[in-house]
Design a protein around this motif. Structure first.
Motif, PDB file in Angstrom:
ATOM      1  N   HIS A   4       0.839  -1.214   0.000  1.00  0.00           N
ATOM      2  CA  HIS A   4       0.000   0.000   0.000  1.00  0.00           C
ATOM      3  C   HIS A   4       0.873   1.262   0.000  1.00  0.00           C
ATOM      4  O   HIS A   4       0.573   2.231  -0.713  1.00  0.00           O
ATOM      5  N   GLU A   7       2.452   1.661  -3.309  1.00  0.00           N
ATOM      6  CA  GLU A   7       1.466   2.146  -4.299  1.00  0.00           C
ATOM      7  C   GLU A   7       1.340   3.668  -4.241  1.00  0.00           C
ATOM      8  O   GLU A   7       1.216   4.328  -5.269  1.00  0.00           O
ATOM      9  N   GLU A   8       1.369   4.199  -3.022  1.00  0.00           N
ATOM     10  CA  GLU A   8       1.281   5.665  -2.884  1.00  0.00           C
ATOM     11  C   GLU A   8       2.492   6.327  -3.550  1.00  0.00           C
ATOM     12  O   GLU A   8       2.363   7.353  -4.219  1.00  0.00           O
ATOM     13  N   SER A  11       2.094   6.161  -7.287  1.00  0.00           N
ATOM     14  CA  SER A  11       1.169   7.200  -7.768  1.00  0.00           C
ATOM     15  C   SER A  11       1.929   8.508  -8.020  1.00  0.00           C
ATOM     16  O   SER A  11       1.759   9.153  -9.062  1.00  0.00           O
ATOM     17  N   ALA A  12       2.783   8.870  -7.058  1.00  0.00           N
ATOM     18  CA  ALA A  12       3.582  10.093  -7.219  1.00  0.00           C
ATOM     19  C   ALA A  12       4.637   9.917  -8.309  1.00  0.00           C
ATOM     20  O   ALA A  12       4.916  10.844  -9.084  1.00  0.00           O
TER      21      ALA A  12
END
Lengths: 151, 180
Positions: A4, A7-8, A11-12
């Motif tokens: 998780h 994943e963050e 995203s960036a």
């Protein structure tokens, strides 16, 4: 770190907004994690789908309304009604309309009190009022002769 | 002509500059406002008022190269005022599809390739907003932060959550398409 959290970062990273120092670690994780690779592919799908969405059709009435704005000189209120409405709708730190109304009420009350005071100062004295003047006279010395004695 | 030159021209009283700026940004701004409001009439008012503000307050723009962010921020303020006025500021995260909507009609719409729009429509407004500004407008996190008044870190986190929410919503739409 859990997927998780990666994943963050992904995203960036996809947006080119990830700190460069964190990229090597992310790449290492990505090489061994199929779930995160799927997530990255989904980001690309979202991008493609959003780009292919129909663009909004701008109403002709909006074109006309803005054309009328452009007909006026920029930097000045286009129309009094529009400008006044815009000021009313504008968000200020203080409630300007309420302050304005309060100021008008205070001004009106002040004028009322002032006019009352003016009226009271020019009122003539009542008819039955007596005016008494007091005068102080100097002492009078009378000299004469009584039975041969001067007094 | 660059935004910088256009703002300078506008500040010097060149009314034609407003028309050029409008032509450049009208589709983006209207799409943004319509996406947030889900109503064309009020979206038109929001965009009109943004250009009215530009007409009246163009001298306040200190950094002419930030024209796009300025316009989006003003349009966003207008949208928020409209939403407050209409008392429609509901958390659409919890919104369910309308009970009056015909399931067959919904399926047809999905079949027409509107799956993403359907999914986006189910997201809360603050998620839709960042997705739109990032993907369609190509704004950086810093520019989005200027528009929304948040920090860059908050935008980074919100964009991630919005993407995850969109993926979940899209999965739900795909499931609905499988319904008989």
């Amino acid at each position: 770190m859990m997927c998780h959290e990666y994943e963050e970062r992904l995203s960036a990273f996809y947006d080119g907004e990830l700190d460069r120092t964190k990229v090597p670690e992310l790449m290492t994780h990505l090489a061994g994690c199929s779930s995160c690779r799927t997530f990255l592919a989904s980001l690309a799908s979202i991008q493609r789908a959003e780009m292919s969405m129909n663009t909004a059709e701008v109403p002709a009435t909006l074109d006309e309304r803005v054309r009328r704005l452009a007909a006026h000189r920029p930097g000045r209120p286009a129309r009094f009604r529009d400008a006044a409405f815009a000021i009313w709708k504008r968000r200020f730190a203080l409630p300007v309309p309420a302050i304005g109304i309060f100021a008008v009420v205070v001004l009106w009350a002040g004028l009322l009190l002032w006019s009352e005071a003016e009226r009271a100062s020019v009122t003539p004295p009542a008819a039955e009022t007596q005016i008494i003047y007091v005068m102080e006279m100097p002492p009078v010395v009378v000299q004469g002769t009584v039975n041969g004695n001067t007094r | 002509m660059t935004d910088d030159r256009l703002v300078q021209a506008l500040q010097q009283g060149d009314s034609a500059a407003l028309g050029v700026i409008y032509a450049r940004y009208k589709v983006q701004l209207f799409g943004y406002c319509e996406s947030l409001l889900r109503d064309r009439t009020t979206a038109e008012d929001a965009v009109h008022d943004a250009f009215l503000a530009l007409t009246n307050r163009c001298r306040e723009i200190r950094s002419p190269d930030a024209l796009r962010s300025w316009l989006f921020a003003v349009a966003r303020n207008n949208v928020m005022m409209i939403l407050r006025r209409n008392r429609r500021l509901v958390d659409v995260d919890e919104e369910a599809p309308s009970a009056e909507e015909d399931p067959l009609d919904r399926l047809v719409r999905v079949e027409e390739g509107e799956a993403l729009e359907t999914s986006l429509g189910r997201l809360p407004m603050h998620y839709r907003e960042v997705l739109l500004l990032r993907h369609r407008e190509g704004m950086s996190y810093a520019a989005i932060a200027v528009v929304t008044g948040d920090t860059v870190e908050a935008i980074r986190a919100r964009l991630f959550k919005a993407r995850k929410a969109l993926m979940r919503a899209a999965a739900a739409v795909v499931d609905e398409r499988k319904l008989p």
